[in-house]
Every structure is written in structure tokens, then in C-alpha cells.
Design an enzyme around this catalytic site. Structure first.
Site, PDB file in Angstrom:
ATOM      1  CG  HIS A   8       0.580   6.795   5.653  1.00 32.39           C
ATOM      2  ND1 HIS A   8       1.789   7.248   6.127  1.00 32.39           N
ATOM      3  CD2 HIS A   8       0.741   5.465   5.457  1.00 32.39           C
ATOM      4  CE1 HIS A   8       2.653   6.235   6.214  1.00 32.39           C
ATOM      5  NE2 HIS A   8       2.031   5.133   5.815  1.00 32.39           N
ATOM      6  CD  GLN A  67       3.642   5.806   2.617  1.00 31.40           C
ATOM      7  OE1 GLN A  67       2.670   5.223   2.154  1.00 31.40           O
ATOM      8  NE2 GLN A  67       4.664   5.147   3.147  1.00 31.40           N
ATOM      9  N   GLY A 116       0.836  -1.188   0.000  1.00 28.42           N
ATOM     10  CA  GLY A 116       0.000   0.000   0.000  1.00 28.42           C
ATOM     11  C   GLY A 116       0.869   1.235   0.000  1.00 28.42           C
ATOM     12  CB  CYS A 134       5.616   2.237   7.244  1.00 26.78           C
ATOM     13  SG  CYS A 134       5.064   3.733   6.415  1.00 26.78           S
ATOM     14  CG  LEU A 135       6.831   0.981   1.187  1.00 25.04           C
ATOM     15  CD1 LEU A 135       6.253   1.222  -0.203  1.00 25.04           C
ATOM     16  CD2 LEU A 135       7.924  -0.082   1.135  1.00 25.04           C
ATOM     17  CG  HIS A 163      -0.146   1.109   7.568  1.00 22.24           C
ATOM     18  ND1 HIS A 163       0.856   0.775   8.441  1.00 22.24           N
ATOM     19  CD2 HIS A 163       0.435   1.904   6.632  1.00 22.24           C
ATOM     20  CE1 HIS A 163       1.991   1.349   8.043  1.00 22.24           C
ATOM     21  NE2 HIS A 163       1.750   2.030   6.936  1.00 22.24           N
ATOM     22  CD  GLU A 164      -0.948   2.248   2.968  1.00 25.65           C
ATOM     23  OE1 GLU A 164      -0.573   3.418   2.792  1.00 25.65           O
ATOM     24  OE2 GLU A 164      -0.159   1.310   3.200  1.00 25.65           O
TER      25      GLU A 164
HETATM   26 NI    NI Z   1       2.960   3.274   5.689  1.00 23.52          NI
END
Ligand code: NI
Length: 174
Positions: free
Chosen positions: A146, A52, A47, A100-101, A142-143
């Protein structure tokens, strides 16, 4: 096709509340979505939220068939979700190891609601409305976090359950 740079924890953009998308069916939106999928694929993510890649708008993409980063994860359909809303359908929570990226190489044990209903719009402005559980529900929560400037470490109950993936699990996963 453009792989964008993913900004990392510490960048103030990741702490901002993102603004709603107001225009659908535009070239700019299609381009942004394509860039997000390209970037997510390049980093083996499941995701990605627009903030991000430093775009502070309420747009996330997600989806996975098989993930190297989450080998035991159930499949999640490829989804473009704009201006999302989440309704929690139960008080039951389950803990899972999230990554998380924007926080590369680390994992933390995070509690999430096990069953949610989420709604929003696709890139054409068509409504989306789904009830989901399991990994799908974790990914969405999670997304969407953000978009409200929330990164998963703030949800960890015990910071001993936060660390570098290869130390935690003694494997080569990132
Ligand atoms: Ni993330």
C-alpha cells in the site's frame, strides 16, 4: 478514539508512493496510530496502511488474534511499523486469498513470498527487525505494498481468481 473513512480503490491516493515518517514521538503520530487501530477494529481488518485513510505516509498497523474475515489465520502480534523495508528470504511463493478494506467484499488469489525479514520503526523510533512466514508474512507484504501504491489485484496472476467473496466461497464473510 476516531474511526476514519477508508478510501476505496479508484481513489488516486491509493496509487501514490507514500512519504517517509520523519518525526517520532509526537502527539500527531500517536493520534494517527490510534485512529488507524480504531478504524481497523471497526472494519474487522487485520491490517491497515495510512494511505487507506488518505494519509500518504509510510506507516502501517496490523495484528490479529482471531479474525472473522480470516477465520483460519494464525495469530499475528499487534504491530506499528513505520518506514518499513522487506527482504525476501526465499524464492518460494504461496498463493492465498487476500482481501482489502479498500476493495470491500472481494477476494483475489495472490502469490507472496513465504519467508521474509522486515524491519522498520515503532512510534518511538525504536527499531523493529523480524523474520516471519505464513500469514504474518502475507499481511506485511500486503500492507507495505500500500505504501508503494500497489493494490493486490495487480498481483493476481489469473483474473478468474478475483471476485466477490460470497460468490467465491458461498459464505457470508465480507
Ligand atoms: Ni489492503
Amino acid at each position: 478514539m476516531a474511526v476514519k473513512q477508508i478510501i476505496r480503490m479508484g481513489n488516486p491516493i491509493l496509487l501514490k508512493k507514500a512519504l517517509p515518517v520523519t518525526e517520532f514521538n509526537t502527539r500527531a503520530l500517536d493520534q494517527l496510530i490510534q485512529d488507524m487501530f480504531d478504524t481497523m477494529a471497526a472494519y474487522n481488518g487485520v491490517g491497515l496502511a495510512a494511505p487507506q485513510i488518505a494519509v500518504s505516509q509510510r506507516l502501517v498497523v496490523f495484528g490479529v488474534n482471531h479474525s472473522e474475515r480470516y477465520p483460519n489465520a494464525e495469530p499475528v502480534p499487534q504491530t506499528i511499523l513505520i518506514n518499513p523495508q522487506i527482504e525476501f528470504l526465499t524464492d518460494e511463493v504461496e498463493y492465498s486469498w487476500e482481501g482489502c478494506l479498500s476493495i470491500p467484499g472481494m477476494r483475489g488469489l495472490v502469490p507472496r513470498c513465504t519467508r521474509i525479514r522486515y524491519s522498520g520503526y515503532d512510534q518511538h523510533g525504536k527499531p523493529i527487525d523480524r523474520e516471519v512466514s505464513g500469514f504474518h508474512a502475507v499481511v506485511v507484504q500486503h500492507e507495505v505494498d500500500h505504501l508503494d501504491g500497489m493494490l493486490y489485484p495487480r498481483r493476481i496472476k489469473d483474473l478468474r481468481d478475483f471476485g466477490f467473496t460470497d460468490e467465491l466461497f458461498n459464505t457470508a464473510q465480507g
